[in-house]
Design a protein around this motif. Structure first.
Motif, PDB file in Angstrom:
ATOM      1  N   ASN A   1      -7.659  69.735  50.876  1.00  0.00           N
ATOM      2  CA  ASN A   1      -8.103  69.818  52.276  1.00  0.00           C
ATOM      3  C   ASN A   1      -6.987  69.518  53.264  1.00  0.00           C
ATOM      4  O   ASN A   1      -7.214  69.540  54.465  1.00  0.00           O
ATOM      5  CB  ASN A   1      -9.227  68.815  52.529  1.00  0.00           C
ATOM      6  N   SER A   2      -5.815  69.172  52.762  1.00  0.00           N
ATOM      7  CA  SER A   2      -4.738  68.765  53.680  1.00  0.00           C
ATOM      8  C   SER A   2      -3.392  68.874  52.972  1.00  0.00           C
ATOM      9  O   SER A   2      -3.320  68.986  51.745  1.00  0.00           O
ATOM     10  CB  SER A   2      -4.941  67.313  54.104  1.00  0.00           C
ATOM     11  N   GLY A   3      -2.349  68.770  53.784  1.00  0.00           N
ATOM     12  CA  GLY A   3      -0.992  68.761  53.244  1.00  0.00           C
ATOM     13  C   GLY A   3      -0.700  67.487  52.460  1.00  0.00           C
ATOM     14  O   GLY A   3       0.029  67.502  51.464  1.00  0.00           O
ATOM     15  N   THR A   4      -1.251  66.384  52.924  1.00  0.00           N
ATOM     16  CA  THR A   4      -1.053  65.115  52.227  1.00  0.00           C
ATOM     17  C   THR A   4      -1.520  65.237  50.779  1.00  0.00           C
ATOM     18  O   THR A   4      -0.794  64.892  49.839  1.00  0.00           O
ATOM     19  CB  THR A   4      -1.860  63.995  52.931  1.00  0.00           C
TER      20      THR A   4
ATOM     21  N   ALA B   1      -2.008  67.928  49.088  1.00  0.00           N
ATOM     22  CA  ALA B   1      -1.218  68.941  48.359  1.00  0.00           C
ATOM     23  C   ALA B   1       0.052  68.305  47.805  1.00  0.00           C
ATOM     24  O   ALA B   1       0.454  68.569  46.662  1.00  0.00           O
ATOM     25  CB  ALA B   1      -0.895  70.113  49.281  1.00  0.00           C
ATOM     26  N   ASN B   2       0.688  67.437  48.607  1.00  0.00           N
ATOM     27  CA  ASN B   2       1.910  66.766  48.141  1.00  0.00           C
ATOM     28  C   ASN B   2       1.603  65.741  47.047  1.00  0.00           C
ATOM     29  O   ASN B   2       2.366  65.594  46.094  1.00  0.00           O
ATOM     30  CB  ASN B   2       2.638  66.109  49.321  1.00  0.00           C
ATOM     31  N   GLU B   3       0.499  65.024  47.203  1.00  0.00           N
ATOM     32  CA  GLU B   3       0.076  64.070  46.160  1.00  0.00           C
ATOM     33  C   GLU B   3      -0.055  64.797  44.823  1.00  0.00           C
ATOM     34  O   GLU B   3       0.434  64.353  43.790  1.00  0.00           O
ATOM     35  CB  GLU B   3      -1.297  63.471  46.504  1.00  0.00           C
TER      36      GLU B   3
ATOM     37  N   ALA C   1      12.369  62.786  56.118  1.00  0.00           N
ATOM     38  CA  ALA C   1      11.242  63.616  55.664  1.00  0.00           C
ATOM     39  C   ALA C   1       9.928  63.104  56.239  1.00  0.00           C
ATOM     40  O   ALA C   1       9.803  61.925  56.585  1.00  0.00           O
ATOM     41  CB  ALA C   1      11.171  63.579  54.136  1.00  0.00           C
ATOM     42  N   TYR C   2       8.954  63.988  56.313  1.00  0.00           N
ATOM     43  CA  TYR C   2       7.564  63.586  56.571  1.00  0.00           C
ATOM     44  C   TYR C   2       6.701  64.282  55.531  1.00  0.00           C
ATOM     45  O   TYR C   2       6.786  65.489  55.351  1.00  0.00           O
ATOM     46  CB  TYR C   2       7.100  63.982  57.985  1.00  0.00           C
ATOM     47  N   SER C   3       5.852  63.494  54.866  1.00  0.00           N
ATOM     48  CA  SER C   3       5.117  64.072  53.745  1.00  0.00           C
ATOM     49  C   SER C   3       3.600  63.882  53.836  1.00  0.00           C
ATOM     50  O   SER C   3       2.861  64.459  53.045  1.00  0.00           O
ATOM     51  CB  SER C   3       5.652  63.430  52.457  1.00  0.00           C
ATOM     52  N   GLY C   4       3.130  63.040  54.765  1.00  0.00           N
ATOM     53  CA  GLY C   4       1.682  62.882  54.899  1.00  0.00           C
ATOM     54  C   GLY C   4       1.273  61.446  55.111  1.00  0.00           C
ATOM     55  O   GLY C   4       2.115  60.554  55.273  1.00  0.00           O
ATOM     56  N   HIS C   5      -0.053  61.189  55.092  1.00  0.00           N
ATOM     57  CA  HIS C   5      -0.557  59.880  55.517  1.00  0.00           C
ATOM     58  C   HIS C   5      -1.121  59.023  54.390  1.00  0.00           C
ATOM     59  O   HIS C   5      -1.653  57.940  54.638  1.00  0.00           O
ATOM     60  CB  HIS C   5      -1.602  60.067  56.626  1.00  0.00           C
ATOM     61  N   SER C   6      -1.061  59.472  53.152  1.00  0.00           N
ATOM     62  CA  SER C   6      -1.522  58.628  52.043  1.00  0.00           C
ATOM     63  C   SER C   6      -0.399  57.655  51.659  1.00  0.00           C
ATOM     64  O   SER C   6       0.730  57.767  52.141  1.00  0.00           O
ATOM     65  CB  SER C   6      -1.860  59.490  50.837  1.00  0.00           C
TER      66      SER C   6
ATOM     67  N   ALA D   1      11.214  68.495  49.217  1.00  0.00           N
ATOM     68  CA  ALA D   1      11.821  68.618  50.551  1.00  0.00           C
ATOM     69  C   ALA D   1      11.130  69.706  51.347  1.00  0.00           C
ATOM     70  O   ALA D   1      10.587  70.663  50.789  1.00  0.00           O
ATOM     71  CB  ALA D   1      13.309  68.930  50.430  1.00  0.00           C
ATOM     72  N   GLU D   2      11.184  69.535  52.653  1.00  0.00           N
ATOM     73  CA  GLU D   2      10.746  70.588  53.579  1.00  0.00           C
ATOM     74  C   GLU D   2      11.971  71.475  53.830  1.00  0.00           C
ATOM     75  O   GLU D   2      13.039  70.937  54.170  1.00  0.00           O
ATOM     76  CB  GLU D   2      10.314  69.980  54.917  1.00  0.00           C
ATOM     77  N   PRO D   3      11.860  72.799  53.710  1.00  0.00           N
ATOM     78  CA  PRO D   3      13.017  73.654  53.990  1.00  0.00           C
ATOM     79  C   PRO D   3      13.600  73.380  55.378  1.00  0.00           C
ATOM     80  O   PRO D   3      14.817  73.312  55.537  1.00  0.00           O
ATOM     81  CB  PRO D   3      12.445  75.069  53.893  1.00  0.00           C
TER      82      PRO D   3
ATOM     83  N   SER E   1       8.833  72.589  47.102  1.00  0.00           N
ATOM     84  CA  SER E   1       9.107  72.965  48.488  1.00  0.00           C
ATOM     85  C   SER E   1       7.865  72.665  49.318  1.00  0.00           C
ATOM     86  O   SER E   1       6.818  73.274  49.120  1.00  0.00           O
ATOM     87  CB  SER E   1       9.463  74.456  48.555  1.00  0.00           C
ATOM     88  N   ASP E   2       7.991  71.706  50.217  1.00  0.00           N
ATOM     89  CA  ASP E   2       6.879  71.353  51.100  1.00  0.00           C
ATOM     90  C   ASP E   2       6.884  72.338  52.268  1.00  0.00           C
ATOM     91  O   ASP E   2       7.700  72.237  53.184  1.00  0.00           O
ATOM     92  CB  ASP E   2       7.037  69.905  51.584  1.00  0.00           C
ATOM     93  N   GLU E   3       5.970  73.296  52.180  1.00  0.00           N
ATOM     94  CA  GLU E   3       5.922  74.381  53.167  1.00  0.00           C
ATOM     95  C   GLU E   3       4.782  74.179  54.157  1.00  0.00           C
ATOM     96  O   GLU E   3       4.285  75.149  54.745  1.00  0.00           O
ATOM     97  CB  GLU E   3       5.760  75.734  52.444  1.00  0.00           C
ATOM     98  N   VAL E   4       4.383  72.919  54.330  1.00  0.00           N
ATOM     99  CA  VAL E   4       3.245  72.649  55.228  1.00  0.00           C
ATOM    100  C   VAL E   4       3.548  73.154  56.641  1.00  0.00           C
ATOM    101  O   VAL E   4       2.670  73.684  57.320  1.00  0.00           O
ATOM    102  CB  VAL E   4       2.893  71.145  55.210  1.00  0.00           C
ATOM    103  N   GLN E   5       4.805  73.030  57.085  1.00  0.00           N
ATOM    104  CA  GLN E   5       5.146  73.556  58.418  1.00  0.00           C
ATOM    105  C   GLN E   5       5.828  74.918  58.347  1.00  0.00           C
ATOM    106  O   GLN E   5       5.670  75.730  59.237  1.00  0.00           O
ATOM    107  CB  GLN E   5       6.059  72.554  59.152  1.00  0.00           C
ATOM    108  N   THR E   6       6.589  75.164  57.289  1.00  0.00           N
ATOM    109  CA  THR E   6       7.425  76.375  57.254  1.00  0.00           C
ATOM    110  C   THR E   6       6.743  77.576  56.597  1.00  0.00           C
ATOM    111  O   THR E   6       7.302  78.668  56.601  1.00  0.00           O
ATOM    112  CB  THR E   6       8.728  76.080  56.485  1.00  0.00           C
TER     113      THR E   6
ATOM    114  N   CYS F   1       1.302  73.641  50.669  1.00  0.00           N
ATOM    115  CA  CYS F   1       1.063  74.206  51.994  1.00  0.00           C
ATOM    116  C   CYS F   1      -0.251  73.701  52.570  1.00  0.00           C
ATOM    117  O   CYS F   1      -1.073  73.123  51.868  1.00  0.00           O
ATOM    118  CB  CYS F   1       1.121  75.731  51.962  1.00  0.00           C
ATOM    119  N   ALA F   2      -0.414  73.908  53.851  1.00  0.00           N
ATOM    120  CA  ALA F   2      -1.624  73.486  54.577  1.00  0.00           C
ATOM    121  C   ALA F   2      -1.541  74.129  55.964  1.00  0.00           C
ATOM    122  O   ALA F   2      -1.227  75.300  56.064  1.00  0.00           O
ATOM    123  CB  ALA F   2      -1.696  71.965  54.670  1.00  0.00           C
ATOM    124  N   LYS F   3      -1.797  73.354  56.998  1.00  0.00           N
ATOM    125  CA  LYS F   3      -1.667  73.780  58.405  1.00  0.00           C
ATOM    126  C   LYS F   3      -2.017  75.260  58.680  1.00  0.00           C
ATOM    127  O   LYS F   3      -3.175  75.594  58.733  1.00  0.00           O
ATOM    128  CB  LYS F   3      -0.267  73.461  58.932  1.00  0.00           C
ATOM    129  N   ALA F   4      -0.995  76.113  58.826  1.00  0.00           N
ATOM    130  CA  ALA F   4      -1.218  77.488  59.279  1.00  0.00           C
ATOM    131  C   ALA F   4      -1.905  78.372  58.242  1.00  0.00           C
ATOM    132  O   ALA F   4      -2.288  79.507  58.536  1.00  0.00           O
ATOM    133  CB  ALA F   4       0.113  78.125  59.673  1.00  0.00           C
TER     134      ALA F   4
END
Ligand code: PMP
Length: 429
Positions: free
Chosen positions: A108-111, A113-115, A136-141, A208-210, A241-246, A270-273
């Motif tokens: 349900n979220s990028g957080t 997905a990264n977990e 880096a920023y990876s989420g809120h957990s 990493a985020e690209p 590759s953390d593509e939550v923003q990219t 991925c998440a967001k868009a």
């Protein structure tokens, strides 16, 4: 409710750690296409898109109609009953992702997905340590906060062991005080040094985020990820590759940001868009990585049919409206305009990013590069008063983040840049 009533209830009933932009928070009411209206009826051109989420414009008719139809047909089944919506989305994702990535785990979220990405990387490799990058920023957990490497986002977290952070490929403020390209991208070597000195000597993954999002759109040089890829493979790790923003065309020409660096990741998050604003996330992996998952797992809402059709419709809009090309073309035009602004205002120390993900690092003096967080807030406020929404980020809160819907044209760029120019000239007046 009035604006004041909403703000009072927000204070009374929402955790205070939930951040809002602006000294006087903007209460959002409705949105359509490239515009958002506040509760008092003021219209804004939206160049932040709900944090790089509203990729195809607010309330896109195709996405909205698919959501409506699905809500009336089947809103929820959980993953104990697979649906056509879920498998069709997974198949489509396998088609648009680079390399051998094929299988999806929906969240349900990028957080989340990264977990899941880190968890499955640990299972697939039998190693525990994870390498990440500073800023880096990876989420809120708890785990995602531990991967995150900016003190303001880590403060509240109980930080997990097993995560190390290498130097950042941050050319504007090179941590090695070198200059590209003469530096030979020496920062990449720090990944090896960090593995040797801060891990057990074998890693589960490098994540990493690209282009670092919350970190301030920091864009590594073109050689960087290839060099790192070789290093992490030497130490047994997977490339996440953390593509939550990219992800999803944001950087132009390619579906996913990492493709610009010609690296084939083992896992993409991925998440967001992905669903243009419906809550969704996904961990996407090669078959061997996905198949290595040990034990059972469930996510009640993961792959929910409503968000799955929203995501599929969003991908179709990106294809039908030829947004991979549009982002590249309009992004290039936007970049030229931003560089012209930089030439006019010394406050803009750096312009960086790809496609329609462009950042402006604001500094008090281009020579000293002293960060300008107060001016960044003033600029945000002035732009808002001039009818333009933009974002900010960076370790020192001094980077303007620009990420409009991807179906804008040159006219919207001209409009936004005029509003930014007006705001900057008002600030210097
Ligand atoms: N990764 C990146 C790169 C992000 O930008 C974010 C959110 N800003 C996340 C992960 C976490 O996503 P979410 O807020 O959906 O949990």
């Amino acid at each position: 409710m009035t604006r004041e009533e909403i703000l009072k209830k927000r204070t009374d009933f929402i955790f205070p750690c939930v951040i809002h932009f602006y000294t006087e928070p903007l209460v959002a009411d409705r949105a359509q296409g490239h515009h958002l209206w506040d509760i008092e009826g003021r219209r804004y051109l939206d160049f932040f898109g709900g944090i790089l989420t509203v990729g195809v414009g607010h309330c896109h008719p195709k996405v909205t109609s698919r959501i409506k139809a699905q809500v009336e047909r089947l809103q929820h089944s959980s993953t104990v009953y697979p649906t056509e919506a879920m498998v069709a989305l997974a198949e489509k994702l396998a088609e648009i992702t680079p390399g051998r990535i094929q299988k999806s785990f929906f969240t349900n979220s990028g957080t989340e997905a990264n977990e899941k990405a880190i968890l499955v990387a640990r299972m697939a490799t039998g190693h525990y340590d994870v390498m990440a990058l500073r800023h880096a920023y990876s989420g809120h957990s708890q785990l995602a906060k531990s991967v995150t490497a900016m003190s303001s986002w880590r403060k509240a977290g109980v930080i997990s062991v097993g995560i190390s952070h290498a130097l950042n490929p941050y050319c504007y403020r090179c941590p090695l005080k070198l200059t590209y390209p003469g530096c030979g991208v020496a920062c990449a070597e720090d990944v090896e040094s960090a593995i040797q000195t801060t891990t057990s000597g074998a890693i589960a993954a490098f994540i990493a985020e690209p282009i670092q999002g919350a970190g301030g759109f920091i864009t590594p040089p073109k050689e960087y990820f290839k060099l790192v890829f070789t290093i992490i493979k030497k130490y047994g790790g997977l490339f996440i590759s953390d593509e939550v923003q990219t992800g999803f065309a944001r950087t132009g020409k390619k579906w996913f940001g990492i493709e610009h660096w010609e690296v084939e990741p083992d896992i993409i998050t991925c998440a967001k868009a992905m669903a243009n604003g419906s809550p969704v996330g996904a961990t996407l992996a090669t078959p061997e990585v996905a198949d290595s998952y040990k034990g059972l797992t469930i996510s009640t809402f993961g792959g929910n049919p409503v968000t799955a059709v929203a995501a599929r419709a969003t991908i179709e809009v990106i294809e039908e409206e030829k947004l991979l090309d549009n982002v590249e073309r309009v992004g290039r035009y936007f970049r030229q305009k931003l560089e012209a602004l930089q030439a006019k205002y010394p406050l803009i120390g750096d312009v960086r990013g790809l496609g329609l993900m462009q950042g402006l690092e604001l500094v008090k003096d281009p020579k000293t590069k002293e960060p300008a967080p107060l001016e960044t807030n003033q600029f945000m406020d002035r732009c808002r008063a001039n009818g333009l929404l933009i974002g900010k980020g960076g370790l020192w809160n001094n980077v303007i983040r620009l990420s409009p819907p991807m179906n804008i044209g040159e006219a919207q760029v001209d409009d936004a840049v005029e509003r930014m120019d007006k705001s900057l000239s008002e600030m210097t007046a």
